[in-house]
Each structure stands twice: as C-alpha cells, then as structure tokens.
Design an enzyme around this catalytic site. Structure first.
Site, short mmCIF file in Angstrom:
data_model
loop_
_atom_site.label_atom_id
_atom_site.label_comp_id
_atom_site.label_asym_id
_atom_site.label_seq_id
_atom_site.Cartn_x
_atom_site.Cartn_y
_atom_site.Cartn_z
CE LYS A 162 4.62 17.39 -15.55
NZ LYS A 162 4.72 16.10 -16.18
CG HIS A 200 5.39 11.83 -26.64
ND1 HIS A 200 4.03 11.89 -26.87
CD2 HIS A 200 5.67 12.79 -25.70
CE1 HIS A 200 3.51 12.84 -26.10
NE2 HIS A 200 4.49 13.39 -25.38
CE LYS A 220 -1.21 13.51 -15.36
NZ LYS A 220 -1.51 13.96 -16.73
CG HIS A 269 -1.90 12.13 -27.67
ND1 HIS A 269 -2.53 12.83 -26.67
CD2 HIS A 269 -0.68 11.80 -27.19
CE1 HIS A 269 -1.72 12.93 -25.62
NE2 HIS A 269 -0.59 12.32 -25.92
NE ARG A 283 0.01 17.18 -14.20
CZ ARG A 283 0.45 16.26 -13.35
NH1 ARG A 283 -0.06 16.18 -12.15
NH2 ARG A 283 1.39 15.42 -13.71
NE ARG A 341 -4.02 -2.04 1.95
CZ ARG A 341 -3.82 -3.15 2.66
NH1 ARG A 341 -2.82 -3.22 3.51
NH2 ARG A 341 -4.66 -4.15 2.53
CD GLU A 379 6.83 16.77 -24.01
OE1 GLU A 379 6.22 17.77 -23.60
OE2 GLU A 379 6.25 15.75 -24.46
CG ASN A 438 -2.44 17.76 -22.24
OD1 ASN A 438 -1.52 16.98 -22.02
ND2 ASN A 438 -3.56 17.75 -21.54
CG HIS A 447 0.98 16.61 -25.65
ND1 HIS A 447 1.83 17.69 -25.71
CD2 HIS A 447 1.66 15.63 -25.00
CE1 HIS A 447 2.97 17.37 -25.10
NE2 HIS A 447 2.89 16.13 -24.66
CD GLU A 464 -4.03 16.67 -17.19
OE1 GLU A 464 -3.08 16.03 -16.73
OE2 GLU A 464 -4.42 16.61 -18.36
N1 LIG Z 1 4.37 10.31 -15.90
C1 LIG Z 1 4.31 11.32 -16.74
O1 LIG Z 1 3.85 12.43 -16.40
C2 LIG Z 1 4.81 11.13 -18.14
C3 LIG Z 1 4.98 12.23 -18.99
C4 LIG Z 1 5.51 12.03 -20.26
C5 LIG Z 1 5.86 10.74 -20.66
N2 LIG Z 1 5.67 9.69 -19.81
C6 LIG Z 1 6.05 8.32 -20.20
O2 LIG Z 1 7.46 8.30 -20.41
C7 LIG Z 1 7.76 7.24 -21.30
C8 LIG Z 1 8.79 7.74 -22.29
O3 LIG Z 1 9.92 8.14 -21.59
P1 LIG Z 1 11.36 8.23 -22.26
O4 LIG Z 1 11.25 8.96 -23.54
O5 LIG Z 1 12.26 8.73 -21.22
O6 LIG Z 1 11.62 6.72 -22.70
P2 LIG Z 1 12.44 5.47 -22.08
O7 LIG Z 1 12.28 5.35 -20.63
O8 LIG Z 1 12.04 4.32 -22.93
O9 LIG Z 1 13.94 5.83 -22.41
C9 LIG Z 1 14.32 5.97 -23.75
C10 LIG Z 1 15.49 5.07 -24.11
O10 LIG Z 1 16.68 5.64 -23.62
C11 LIG Z 1 17.42 4.71 -22.84
N3 LIG Z 1 18.10 5.51 -21.84
C12 LIG Z 1 17.57 6.17 -20.80
N4 LIG Z 1 18.47 6.97 -20.23
C13 LIG Z 1 19.62 6.81 -20.90
C14 LIG Z 1 20.92 7.39 -20.79
N5 LIG Z 1 21.22 8.34 -19.89
N6 LIG Z 1 21.88 6.97 -21.64
C15 LIG Z 1 21.60 6.03 -22.59
N7 LIG Z 1 20.39 5.49 -22.78
C16 LIG Z 1 19.41 5.87 -21.93
C17 LIG Z 1 16.39 3.74 -22.35
O11 LIG Z 1 16.95 2.48 -22.05
C18 LIG Z 1 15.45 3.66 -23.52
O12 LIG Z 1 15.95 2.77 -24.49
C19 LIG Z 1 6.46 6.82 -21.95
O13 LIG Z 1 6.11 5.55 -21.45
C20 LIG Z 1 5.47 7.87 -21.50
O14 LIG Z 1 4.17 7.36 -21.33
C21 LIG Z 1 5.17 9.86 -18.56
ZN LIG Z 2 4.48 14.95 -23.91
#
Ligand SMILES: NC(=O)c1ccc[n+]([C@@H]2O[C@H](COP(=O)([O-])OP(=O)(O)OC[C@H]3O[C@@H](n4cnc5c(N)ncnc54)[C@H](O)[C@@H]3O)[C@@H](O)[C@H]2O)c1
Ligand SMILES: [Zn+2]
Length: 364
Positions: free
Chosen positions: A217, A263, A119, A242, A231, A97, A161, A235, A238, A227
């Site tokens: 942020k 993205h 999130k 999307h 917040r 929990r 972003e 978007n 976005h 949101e």
């Molecule tokens: N929670 C939120 O508010 C929020 C907001 C935006 C996106 N997201 C989520 O984030 C995810 C995308 O995140 P991302 O773009 O960071 O992708 P990711 O976590 O897949 O990382 C991208 C790639 O980079 C590699 N990597 C990470 N750090 C590295 C480093 N320092 N050196 C070398 N390689 C590295 C990872 O292994 C992966 O292959 C999606 O699932 C999306 O839904 C969440």
């Molecule tokens: Zn985004």
C-alpha cells in the site's frame, strides 16, 4: 513518505518516539489493556464510533491539546483502529496549521490499510470521510500482537483487505495468506479465539503477511499519493461494497452479532461480484472466479449478498446498481470499475453503468 516499522510486539516503540518533543497520545478507549506502554505521555482517551468521527470530536480534541499546552514542535501519536488514526491525523494536520504525528494502528484493517497513505478525515452527516486532508504521518508502528484482543469479526474484516492487496500485487503471498488465514479460521472455530493463549499461531508469519501488505500500500501511495491513477486499484471490490454498505447499513464496531455489514465483509462480497463480472466479460477464467470465492469463504468471509438486515428483503443487482449510481465513483453514464483478471493482474476500466447492469443483472 512515512517510515513503517513492523514489529511483533510494542517493546521497540519507545526507542522510535523522539523524546525531544512533547508527546501527546490520542488512544482508543478500548485499548486500556495496553495503557502501561504509554503511561509516561499526556494521554487523551477517545470513544470510537462512526457517529463520533465528526468535527465536534475534532474541536473537542483541539481544545484538549490547547489545554495541555501542545505547540507546533509537539508530536501527536494516534493509537487505535482506522477511526482513531483518521481523526488523529486530521486533528494533527489542522492544529496550529499542522504538527507532526505518528500512528500505532491496532486493527488489522488499520495495519494494512487505513493508517497508511495519509488520508485523514471525518464524516459529515451521512457523508463518510468528506472533510479531510492528505498528509502523511512521520511513522507507522505496526504490531500484530495487539490484534490478539480484537473481536474476531473485526479481524476478519481486515483479512478481506489483506487478500485484496495480494490479488492486486502478489500471487505467491496470496496463497500463503489464504493458507494462513484458513488455518486461523479453523483455530477460531475449534477454540473460540484466534489467539487462545494470547499468542497467534505462527506470529512471525502473520507479521510478515501484514508487513508485505503495508509495504504494497505504501509503495502505491508513494507513486500516486493523490489517487490520479494507480491508487484507484486499491478500490478493488469497493464499488459493489459501498452499494452493499449503503443498503445494509454499517455494522457498528466491536459487537460481533449486530445487524448491518462490516466494510471488510462488503469488500469480500464486492470482490466476488467483481470477479464474476470479469468472468462474464471474458477477462477472467472460470477457475480464477471460483478460486476467489472459495478462498474468501475458507477464511470465514461472506461471499454472497445478504438479505437487507432491516427488512429481510433480498437485495438484487438492480438495487445495488441504483445505490451505486449515487456513489462518488460514478461519472455521468460511466463508472470506474476495477476488474480482476487473475492474481496479480487487475485492470481499471471505465464502463457504462447500463453495460454493467446487463453483465451483472443475475449475479446475486
Ligand atoms: N484513511 C484511510 O485511508 C482509510 C482506509 C480504510 C478505512 N478507513 C476508515 O477506518 C475506519 C474503520 O477502521 P477500523 O475497522 O479499524 O475501525 P475502528 O477504529 O472503529 O476499530 C474497530 C473496533 O475495534 C476496537 N479496537 C481497535 N483495536 C483494538 C485492539 N487491538 N483490541 C481490541 N479492540 C480494538 C475499537 O475500539 C473499535 O471498537 C472507518 O472510519 C474508515 O472510514 C480509512
Ligand atoms: Zn476498504
């Protein structure tokens, strides 16, 4: 709210970690070059891909935490990109929990966006982030130097972003960031890497830019955690993004020449379309619309809707709007749409889908 630390390197992380609780680290498998910084902790290595951002992975991690004797007084640290931080936050929020957790985001996108705001969650079938919680990490340790090992295409996705954040909140830093990232793009073109000698050009400035974004942020989340209003501004770009992602499919992480779209790339195109819609509505000047497009191009981001990578077919606005109707922001006949009017001046409007269709029909 979470404490955000912005540091050029990892040297100060050890001092932040509370040695009185047992620490468990969940870390992206691609971060092996950094393992000596975390070798004293119980470590679970995570394979990351959207396909693995699932309840099965959560169950597996939960099992490993149980085996390792994690209890409610333990502390879990997620180290990696948005996939790792989203999963870690969810596992930590649900394990017994809820146990406390912190993040070391390691992609630009995670440093300015995904790791901030609480999130957490995973995907279910084709539904992204559909199972999750809103629960804030204790702290977020942001270290831009770690980005030097990131694939350039991933890096640029994060730049979208960054610029989105400054279009929303900060005219001055928008210009500073465009200058900085255009210069990095030139370095990439000339020398094949952003940090050819392992060091970024003007790392203190990069750190300042990322820090500014993270603070913006975080401040929005503090004012509107769930949101209900402000917040939603985050978007910007976005809605069309999307739709583009839905049609083109997402580019898998890391590989720089895979099909599909990332993205951040989709957000870049989405911001250009949003600016053009704003221009059509008489809400933004032609100069602003052209500037946004020019700047995104200069930092190496795409600004035009690509052909469908699977079929080679051109993607029309009508096709995007069709995909958009299935988007979660669609509310009956209407859609919430973020309209940029100028730097630092953005509006959240509710618009008839039909009206958007008429305004945007020949935009791409
Ligand atoms: N929670 C939120 O508010 C929020 C907001 C935006 C996106 N997201 C989520 O984030 C995810 C995308 O995140 P991302 O773009 O960071 O992708 P990711 O976590 O897949 O990382 C991208 C790639 O980079 C590699 N990597 C990470 N750090 C590295 C480093 N320092 N050196 C070398 N390689 C590295 C990872 O292994 C992966 O292959 C999606 O699932 C999306 O839904 C969440
Ligand atoms: Zn985004």
């Amino acid at each position: 709210m979470s404490t955000i630390y912005i540091k050029e390197n990892l040297n100060e992380l050890a001092a932040i970690i509370n040695k009185n609780s047992s620490i468990f680290v969940i870390i992206d498998n691609n971060l092996k070059p950094y393992c000596n910084h975390f070798s004293q902790f119980n470590t679970i290595w995570l394979n990351t891909s959207e396909n693995l951002k699932t309840l099965d992975t959560v169950a597996e991690l939960t099992g490993k935490l149980l085996e390792a004797g994690t209890d409610r007084s333990s502390f879990i640290i997620g180290i990696g990109g948005g996939i790792t931080t989203d999963i870690t936050g969810f596992v930590a929020s649900t394990y017994k929990r809820g146990v406390k957790f912190g993040f070391v985001p390691t992609t630009l996108l995670a440093q300015v966006d995904a790791s901030i705001g609480g999130k957490n969650g995973v995907n279910y079938n084709s539904y992204k982030n559909i199972i999750g919680t809103i629960n804030q990490p204790e702290w977020i340790y942001i270290c831009p130097q770690m980005l030097s090992t990131l694939n350039p295409r991933e890096f640029k996705a994060g730049v979208a972003e960054v610029l989105k954040t400054f279009i929303l909140f900060d005219k001055e830093y928008y210009s500073i960031a465009v200058d900085y990232f255009s210069k990095l793009e030139q370095i990439l073109e000339d020398r094949g890497s952003y940090a050819p000698d392992g060091e970024f050009y003007r790392l203190p400035l990069l750190t300042e830019i990322i820090g500014k974004c993270a603070q913006y942020k975080s401040a929005v989340v503090e004012r509107d955690e769930f949101e209900r209003g402000e917040r939603r501004m985050l978007n910007l770009g976005h809605t069309f993004a999307h739709a583009i992602e839905k049609i083109c499919g997402e580019a898998c992480s890391a590989g720089s020449n895979q099909g599909g779209i990332m993205h951040g790339e989709a957000v870049s195109i989405g911001m250009v379309l949003a600016a053009r819609v704003s221009g059509r509505m008489g809400m933004a000047s032609e100069e602003f619309v052209n500037r946004v497009e020019h700047d995104l191009k200069s930092v190496g981001l795409p600004v035009a809707v690509p052909a469908n990578p699977a079929t080679g077919e051109e993607i029309s606005i009508a096709m995007l709007l069709e995909a958009l109707k299935k988007d979660k922001k669609v509310n009956g006949e209407y859609i919430n749409f973020i309209i940029p009017q100028d730097l630092g001046n953005v509006k959240d409007i509710r618009i008839l889908i039909k009206e958007l269709e008429d305004l945007a029909c020949d935009l791409c």
